[in-house]
Design a protein around this motif. Structure first.
Motif, PDB file in Angstrom:
ATOM      1  N   PHE A 117       0.816  -1.210   0.000  1.00 16.82           N
ATOM      2  CA  PHE A 117       0.000   0.000   0.000  1.00 16.82           C
ATOM      3  C   PHE A 117       0.850   1.262   0.000  1.00 16.82           C
ATOM      4  CE2 PHE A 117      -2.809  -3.246   1.767  1.00 16.82           C
ATOM      5  CZ  PHE A 117      -3.882  -3.107   0.903  1.00 16.82           C
ATOM      6  N   VAL A 118       1.916   1.242   0.793  1.00 16.83           N
ATOM      7  CA  VAL A 118       2.719   2.452   0.915  1.00 16.83           C
ATOM      8  C   VAL A 118       3.631   2.621  -0.305  1.00 16.83           C
ATOM      9  CG1 VAL A 118       4.475   3.616   2.298  1.00 16.83           C
ATOM     10  CG2 VAL A 118       2.565   2.455   3.419  1.00 16.83           C
ATOM     11  N   LEU A 119       4.236   1.506  -0.755  1.00 17.39           N
ATOM     12  CA  LEU A 119       5.144   1.609  -1.900  1.00 17.39           C
ATOM     13  C   LEU A 119       4.436   1.280  -3.211  1.00 17.39           C
ATOM     14  CD1 LEU A 119       7.748  -0.211   0.173  1.00 17.39           C
ATOM     15  CD2 LEU A 119       8.180   2.076  -0.702  1.00 17.39           C
ATOM     16  N   GLY A 120       3.279   0.648  -3.111  1.00 23.37           N
ATOM     17  CA  GLY A 120       2.514   0.306  -4.301  1.00 23.37           C
ATOM     18  C   GLY A 120       2.828  -1.096  -4.774  1.00 23.37           C
ATOM     19  N   PRO A 121       1.800  -1.805  -5.287  1.00 22.32           N
ATOM     20  CA  PRO A 121       1.979  -3.193  -5.693  1.00 22.32           C
ATOM     21  C   PRO A 121       2.942  -3.366  -6.870  1.00 22.32           C
ATOM     22  CG  PRO A 121      -0.290  -2.461  -6.081  1.00 22.32           C
ATOM     23  CD  PRO A 121       0.407  -1.350  -5.385  1.00 22.32           C
ATOM     24  N   ASP A 122       3.211  -2.301  -7.612  1.00 18.37           N
ATOM     25  CA  ASP A 122       4.091  -2.432  -8.774  1.00 18.37           C
ATOM     26  C   ASP A 122       5.547  -2.110  -8.473  1.00 18.37           C
ATOM     27  OD1 ASP A 122       2.195  -3.187 -10.818  1.00 18.37           O
ATOM     28  OD2 ASP A 122       1.332  -1.192 -10.508  1.00 18.37           O
TER      29      ASP A 122
END
Ligand code: SF4
Ligand code: SF4
Ligand code: SF4
Lengths: 450, 310
Positions: A117-122
């Motif tokens: 969530f914080v760094l993003g799934p990608d």
């Protein structure tokens, strides 16, 4: 030609599992499964042991939630030997249950789930982890590490051993809580409560809104739910109460621990060691993600769905915000994370209540005059990962002759499989996939916190 | 300064050893920022065996200077992962009693695979009887093994879980260029402050449902040794270390007897024989001890210690 993607190991979860995604000739998902790769046999090797020793063996089922196994097992052993606990002993156990919840929830939210969530799934896998969070937000990361550690150490200092605990004993607790210990723990809990309230606000305002799209499509399907409630008013219970099994429309049955055999059946599939518990009332189990039969879920979202309200005031405020937005029951899998934080608040508030209860420092912490006997006992608690059911039988000497255990993650075996299949089908189209997409499939598993 | 690369794996493990690594606390955070680089650790990092999109045919783990492995070896996959870790890591640490001696999961070595599966898939009160699963899952080995029964281990850190002091100590020693780190070969009793009166005369053994006698207001060094009180404390035959480099034994601090979670005092020790001696020395008839194997090999069932019954 079709092919199989072998996603192993599933990471940032507790335990050993892999996912296989089968693509057909057109590159679309024909099937997807989660395989649990080990079978350890606790039910077998506690046979013949003195029943009061079992709470010192079974915590090794899970090193992240050893307290919950320890306490469920103690309850089952109490029931086999027919022991009544003095109120202080009961409250000390409940206090430990709450204190064990707090660092676990912090760990799960920030270390295991937040990277998505914080760094993003990608984000690349090499930074999509807690070390990446340290890089992205060092101040917060420092605080998180410190608060989790603090929670663990408070419990360790009081109970001797925090991982694989020993202080719960048949008949109660092995030692009393002294007044100076009470004061120190209370101060720590108040700090943890403030941090928990910060965390849920931060998640609610800054983290989840960015991912509401994902929340609405990843791993969504209708199912039943299992959790514990307080018999007097249906409030969410983490330590002791009655079980509620809800169906996908929100109707439910409420029953006592020993009745679990009437409500839960277990099914076996050839491609995973882990069995599939299902709702007996539905009559059978069908793992079709569009029209599942018998599937129920446990753990945070399940408890939030089955309860009528929270047991403490600030947690109740948070539940009201949640219910207003998503209703009851809600089937959105990623909301497990949100529900997790509502429970975190209740665990802190309940720990505080217990520490302010004069009985907590009482000196009758353990029942006396216990004798071995033949018995049959079921002990349950809510573990972070779902309802723990420990069921033992003993002979005249108090030796175990039968042990049946259904643990948190097992309840979610069917729903995790459906979530994986649903997520893979929604995201992989015409042979096109990448690391980010496959990570989203794993996110559907991570929500359950296995 | 270049960082030392670390790979971490868990086999037939429970994650408690990994939580113990996190419980190294602030020292760990400093190490992570300045000295260590984790290249593989499934509990925290998404590095995959078969490539990030799962298409490779062979299992692969990146190279690292230090390899840490928790858990024993119970199935074909554990074995494959362990062999790969040994191949890719210069120094291999066995973390926790499961890795050094089999740990609690090795209690299964007393039973056959058929017995285990018969109850789990057919006889359990909630289970609809079914054939055993066989597809896409690694077959079980004939028993649960300690790591050194399969590969060479360089550093053994027992404990269920190990105290963070020893984990930090081993890592710091390795960073310092040492290739060895050894736990002391003393018993839990050596670190135990309780009072030993060495008077014979235990009337009867007390099972764990009976409480120790002590005054909660008074420290441990005013409580009488639990074994002398008749409680089956395994301190005499268990390796020291659960209280860290300085603290008192943890179970004794909780006022309950030791159950042996650090494994034998030294490699090759015979706890069963030694404990019978310890019981005799406090005046108890060892033949009266119930469930002897269940106490004395609870944490150390690998190395052929626990054999199947019948
Ligand atoms: S040694 Fe103990 S803590 Fe470590 S993996 Fe084994 S059971 Fe878990
Ligand atoms: S037998 Fe137990 S209580 Fe007695 S000295 Fe040894 S560790 Fe301490
Ligand atoms: S006292 Fe014994 S069982 Fe308890 S933590 Fe120490 S070594 Fe393990």
């Amino acid at each position: 030609m079709g092919k199989t993607l072998n996603i192993a190991p599933i990471t940032r979860i507790e335990g050993h599992a892999s996912v296989s995604i089968h693509l057909d000739d057109t590159g679309n998902v024909s099937d997807a499964r989660m395989h649990v790769l080990s079978l350890r046999g606790f039910e077998q090797f506690v046979l013949g042991r003195p029943v009061e020793e079992v709470p010192r063996i079974v915590p090794r089922i899970c090193g992240i939630c050893p307290w919950h196994h320890h306490l469920a097992s103690n309850k089952a052993a109490d029931a086999c030997l027919g022991v009544e606990l003095p109120p202080t002993g009961r409250k000390l156990r409940e206090l430990c249950q709450m204190m064990a919840y707090i660092p676990d929830k912090i760990l799960h939210f920030y270390f295991l789930a937040a990277p998505d969530f914080v760094l993003g799934p990608d984000a690349d896998y090499s930074v999509r982890n807690v070390v990446g969070i340290v890089g992205a937000n060092p101040e917060l990361a420092k605080k998180v590490v410190h608060m989790r550690y603090k929670g663990q150490m408070l419990l360790e200092k009081f109970a001797g051993k925090v991982i694989h605990p020993v202080a719960g004993v048949v008949g109660g607790f092995s030692k009393p809580l002294l007044e100076e210990e009470r004061k120190e723990i209370l101060a720590g809990i108040q700090e943890l409560k403030d941090f928990s309230i910060f965390t849920i606000k931060f998640a609610r305002e800054e983290v989840f809104p960015k991912y509401l799209d994902a929340v609405k499509i990843l791993g969504v399907f209708p199912s039943g739910y299992l959790g514990t409630v307080r018999p007097s008013d249906g409030a969410l219970e983490l330590y002791d109460g009655e079980l509620r099994m809800m169906d996908k429309d929100g109707n439910f049955d409420q029953f006592t621990y020993p009745e679990y055999v009437d409500y839960i059946g277990e099914h076996t599939e050839p491609w995973t060691y882990l069995k599939f518990p299902y709702s007996r009332k539905a009559g059978s189990l069908n793992l079709d993600e569009n029209d599942p039969v018998g599937v129920y879920r446990a753990n945070t979202l399940a408890r939030i769905n089955v309860c009528d309200k929270m047991a403490t005031p600030m947690a109740q405020e948070e539940l009201e915000i949640f219910r207003k937005e998503f209703g009851r029951p809600t089937h959105l899998t990623l909301l497990y994370h949100w529900a997790r934080l509502i429970e975190l608040v209740q665990a802190c508030e309940r720990a505080e209540e217990l520490l302010n209860d004069p009985e907590i420092t009482g000196r009758e912490h353990r029942a006396k005059n216990i004798e071995p006997r033949a018995g049959d006992g079921v002990g349950c608690v809510e573990a972070p990962r779902g309802t723990l059911i420990h069921h033992y039988k003993t002979d005249d000497n108090g030796m175990v002759t039968m042990a049946n255990m259904i643990v948190g993650t097992t309840h979610n075996n069917a729903p995790m499989n459906l979530s994986v299949k649903q997520a893979a089908r929604a995201l992989i189209k015409d042979g096109s996939y990448d690391q980010g997409i496959l990570n989203r499939v794993e996110m559907a598993i991570r929500a359950y916190d296995p | 300064m270049t960082k030392v690369t670390v790979a971490e794996e868990w086999l037939n493990a429970c994650a408690g050893c990994e939580i113990a690594i996190l419980n190294v606390g602030d020292v760990l955070v400093d190490l992570l920022v300045n000295n260590l680089e984790f290249v593989h650790i499934p509990v925290l990092i998404d590095k995959k065996y078969f490539g990030q999109t799962g298409e490779d045919k062979e299992l692969s783990i990146p190279e690292a200077v230090v390899g840490i492995v928790s858990g024993g070896v119970r199935n074909e996959e554990h074995k494959e992962v362990l062999l790969e870790m040994r191949k890719k890591c210069q120094i291999l640490i066995a973390l926790g009693t499961c890795a050094t001696d089999g740990g609690i999961p090795a209690m299964i070595n007393m039973y056959s695979e058929e017995e285990l599966k018969q109850f789990y898939y057919k006889d359990s009160p909630t289970t609809d009887p079914a054939e055993y699963p066989t597809e896409h899952i690694p077959p079980l080995l004939d028993q649960c093994y300690a790591l050194d029964e399969i590969v060479k281990v360089d550093v053994s850190l027992p404990g269920c879980p190990p105290h963070p002091d020893w984990i930090a100590g081993a890592i710091l020693a390795l960073l310092d260029g040492k290739t060895e780190f050894k736990m002391p070969e003393r018993s839990v009793c050596d670190a135990c402050p309780t009072v030993r009166e060495s008077k014979k005369g235990i009337a009867d053994i007390k099972r764990l449902y009976m409480a120790a006698e002590y005054d909660p207001e008074k420290p441990l060094n005013e409580m009488r040794c639990l074994l002398e009180q008749g409680l089956l404390c395994l301190g005499p035959v268990t390796g020291v270390g659960c209280g860290g480099t300085k603290g008192a034994p943890r179970c004794i601090s909780a006022r309950v007897p030791c159950r042996g979670c650090y494994g034998p005092v030294r490699k090759g020790a015979k706890p069963l024989v030694d404990y019978m001696g310890a019981l005799a020395s406090v005046g108890f008839d060892p033949a009266k001890m119930p469930d002897r194997r269940g106490y004395l090999a609870r944490f150390s069932g690998a190395h052929g210690v626990l054999k199947k019954i019948g």
